[in-house]
Motif scaffolding. Structure first.
Motif, PDB file in Angstrom:
ATOM      1  N   ARG A   1      16.165   8.444 -15.917  1.00 46.56           N
ATOM      2  CA  ARG A   1      15.145   7.938 -15.005  1.00 46.56           C
ATOM      3  C   ARG A   1      15.793   7.104 -13.898  1.00 46.56           C
ATOM      4  O   ARG A   1      16.886   6.571 -14.040  1.00 46.56           O
ATOM      5  CB  ARG A   1      14.077   7.161 -15.744  1.00 46.56           C
ATOM      6  CG  ARG A   1      14.542   5.958 -16.479  1.00 46.56           C
ATOM      7  CD  ARG A   1      13.329   5.277 -17.127  1.00 46.56           C
ATOM      8  NE  ARG A   1      13.816   4.289 -18.052  1.00 46.56           N
ATOM      9  CZ  ARG A   1      13.685   4.371 -19.354  1.00 46.56           C
ATOM     10  NH1 ARG A   1      13.050   5.377 -19.877  1.00 46.56           N
ATOM     11  NH2 ARG A   1      14.175   3.443 -20.136  1.00 46.56           N
ATOM     12  N   ALA A   2      15.081   7.027 -12.823  1.00 46.17           N
ATOM     13  CA  ALA A   2      15.607   6.360 -11.631  1.00 46.17           C
ATOM     14  C   ALA A   2      15.726   4.863 -11.867  1.00 46.17           C
ATOM     15  O   ALA A   2      14.978   4.263 -12.635  1.00 46.17           O
ATOM     16  CB  ALA A   2      14.679   6.609 -10.445  1.00 46.17           C
ATOM     17  N   ALA A   3      16.670   4.272 -11.173  1.00 39.74           N
ATOM     18  CA  ALA A   3      16.848   2.819 -11.253  1.00 39.74           C
ATOM     19  C   ALA A   3      15.690   2.141 -10.519  1.00 39.74           C
ATOM     20  O   ALA A   3      14.933   2.759  -9.775  1.00 39.74           O
ATOM     21  CB  ALA A   3      18.170   2.426 -10.610  1.00 39.74           C
ATOM     22  N   ALA A   4      15.537   0.863 -10.748  1.00 41.39           N
ATOM     23  CA  ALA A   4      14.458   0.108 -10.110  1.00 41.39           C
ATOM     24  C   ALA A   4      14.639   0.144  -8.598  1.00 41.39           C
ATOM     25  O   ALA A   4      15.741   0.031  -8.075  1.00 41.39           O
ATOM     26  CB  ALA A   4      14.458  -1.327 -10.606  1.00 41.39           C
ATOM     27  N   VAL A   5      13.544   0.319  -7.891  1.00 38.80           N
ATOM     28  CA  VAL A   5      13.584   0.372  -6.434  1.00 38.80           C
ATOM     29  C   VAL A   5      13.723  -1.043  -5.902  1.00 38.80           C
ATOM     30  O   VAL A   5      12.942  -1.927  -6.270  1.00 38.80           O
ATOM     31  CB  VAL A   5      12.287   1.017  -5.898  1.00 38.80           C
ATOM     32  CG1 VAL A   5      12.296   1.054  -4.388  1.00 38.80           C
ATOM     33  CG2 VAL A   5      12.112   2.407  -6.484  1.00 38.80           C
ATOM     34  N   PRO A   6      14.743  -1.297  -5.067  1.00 42.92           N
ATOM     35  CA  PRO A   6      14.899  -2.655  -4.534  1.00 42.92           C
ATOM     36  C   PRO A   6      13.757  -2.984  -3.580  1.00 42.92           C
ATOM     37  O   PRO A   6      13.167  -2.113  -2.945  1.00 42.92           O
ATOM     38  CB  PRO A   6      16.234  -2.601  -3.795  1.00 42.92           C
ATOM     39  CG  PRO A   6      16.435  -1.163  -3.457  1.00 42.92           C
ATOM     40  CD  PRO A   6      15.774  -0.386  -4.567  1.00 42.92           C
ATOM     41  N   ALA A   7      13.434  -4.258  -3.503  1.00 47.68           N
ATOM     42  CA  ALA A   7      12.358  -4.711  -2.618  1.00 47.68           C
ATOM     43  C   ALA A   7      12.786  -4.528  -1.164  1.00 47.68           C
ATOM     44  O   ALA A   7      13.941  -4.745  -0.811  1.00 47.68           O
ATOM     45  CB  ALA A   7      12.048  -6.181  -2.884  1.00 47.68           C
ATOM     46  N   LEU A   8      11.849  -4.102  -0.334  1.00 47.02           N
ATOM     47  CA  LEU A   8      12.140  -3.888   1.078  1.00 47.02           C
ATOM     48  C   LEU A   8      12.119  -5.213   1.819  1.00 47.02           C
ATOM     49  O   LEU A   8      11.196  -5.992   1.685  1.00 47.02           O
ATOM     50  CB  LEU A   8      11.109  -2.942   1.687  1.00 47.02           C
ATOM     51  CG  LEU A   8      11.095  -1.530   1.134  1.00 47.02           C
ATOM     52  CD1 LEU A   8       9.924  -0.770   1.742  1.00 47.02           C
ATOM     53  CD2 LEU A   8      12.394  -0.825   1.424  1.00 47.02           C
TER      54      LEU A   8
ATOM     55  N   PHE B   1       0.825  -1.202   0.000  1.00 47.37           N
ATOM     56  CA  PHE B   1       0.000   0.000   0.000  1.00 47.37           C
ATOM     57  C   PHE B   1       0.862   1.257   0.000  1.00 47.37           C
ATOM     58  O   PHE B   1       0.599   2.197  -0.753  1.00 47.37           O
ATOM     59  CB  PHE B   1      -0.932  -0.002   1.218  1.00 47.37           C
ATOM     60  CG  PHE B   1      -1.751   1.250   1.340  1.00 47.37           C
ATOM     61  CD1 PHE B   1      -2.797   1.478   0.470  1.00 47.37           C
ATOM     62  CD2 PHE B   1      -1.452   2.186   2.311  1.00 47.37           C
ATOM     63  CE1 PHE B   1      -3.549   2.639   0.571  1.00 47.37           C
ATOM     64  CE2 PHE B   1      -2.198   3.339   2.411  1.00 47.37           C
ATOM     65  CZ  PHE B   1      -3.255   3.564   1.544  1.00 47.37           C
ATOM     66  N   LEU B   2       1.893   1.283   0.836  1.00 47.04           N
ATOM     67  CA  LEU B   2       2.769   2.454   0.875  1.00 47.04           C
ATOM     68  C   LEU B   2       3.504   2.658  -0.439  1.00 47.04           C
ATOM     69  O   LEU B   2       3.669   3.789  -0.902  1.00 47.04           O
ATOM     70  CB  LEU B   2       3.759   2.322   2.028  1.00 47.04           C
ATOM     71  CG  LEU B   2       3.172   2.514   3.419  1.00 47.04           C
ATOM     72  CD1 LEU B   2       4.217   2.261   4.486  1.00 47.04           C
ATOM     73  CD2 LEU B   2       2.571   3.891   3.576  1.00 47.04           C
ATOM     74  N   SER B   3       3.943   1.589  -1.070  1.00 49.05           N
ATOM     75  CA  SER B   3       4.623   1.740  -2.355  1.00 49.05           C
ATOM     76  C   SER B   3       3.647   2.242  -3.416  1.00 49.05           C
ATOM     77  O   SER B   3       4.023   3.054  -4.270  1.00 49.05           O
ATOM     78  CB  SER B   3       5.269   0.424  -2.784  1.00 49.05           C
ATOM     79  OG  SER B   3       4.277  -0.550  -3.012  1.00 49.05           O
ATOM     80  N   TRP B   4       2.386   1.797  -3.364  1.00 44.71           N
ATOM     81  CA  TRP B   4       1.393   2.287  -4.316  1.00 44.71           C
ATOM     82  C   TRP B   4       1.117   3.772  -4.106  1.00 44.71           C
ATOM     83  O   TRP B   4       1.038   4.547  -5.059  1.00 44.71           O
ATOM     84  CB  TRP B   4       0.098   1.493  -4.179  1.00 44.71           C
ATOM     85  CG  TRP B   4      -0.999   2.018  -5.049  1.00 44.71           C
ATOM     86  CD1 TRP B   4      -1.148   1.824  -6.382  1.00 44.71           C
ATOM     87  CD2 TRP B   4      -2.077   2.847  -4.634  1.00 44.71           C
ATOM     88  NE1 TRP B   4      -2.256   2.480  -6.835  1.00 44.71           N
ATOM     89  CE2 TRP B   4      -2.855   3.121  -5.773  1.00 44.71           C
ATOM     90  CE3 TRP B   4      -2.463   3.382  -3.427  1.00 44.71           C
ATOM     91  CZ2 TRP B   4      -3.986   3.910  -5.731  1.00 44.71           C
ATOM     92  CZ3 TRP B   4      -3.591   4.152  -3.393  1.00 44.71           C
ATOM     93  CH2 TRP B   4      -4.339   4.413  -4.529  1.00 44.71           C
TER      94      TRP B   4
END
Length: 96
Positions: free
Chosen positions: A25-32, A8-11
């Protein structure tokens, strides 16, 4: 539950933050990776070690004085003065 919160927070962040476009553009955000917190209590509490004291229990004299104070405050909201008869040893009469 924690996974739903992270999703939900990532959305919310993805809808609120502008999406970068183009070459920079930004690199892919790593999974938390969130580890669960350690347990708070590891041993059971023994109820026989603590004394059963209720500090809010009043003696009859304390209860009477509290009732008098509450009654005086209530009557003060109605405009009735029930103050002391003597202030610093001097008798005080009612003023009307």
């Amino acid at each position: 539950m924690l996974d739903l919160t992270v999703r939900f927070l990532s959305w919310v962040l993805s809808t609120c933050m502008p999406q970068p476009r183009g070459r920079h553009r930004a690199a892919a955000v790593p999974a938390l990776r969130i580890t669960p917190p350690p347990p708070r209590f590891t041993e059971r509490l023994d109820g026989s070690t603590s004394s059963l004291v209720r500090p809010y229990v009043l003696t009859p004299d304390e209860r009477r004085r509290q009732r008098e104070r509450r009654r005086a405050l209530y009557l003060a909201t109605l405009g009735i003065d029930t103050g002391p008869d003597h202030i610093h040893g001097i008798p005080v009469g009612a003023t009307r």
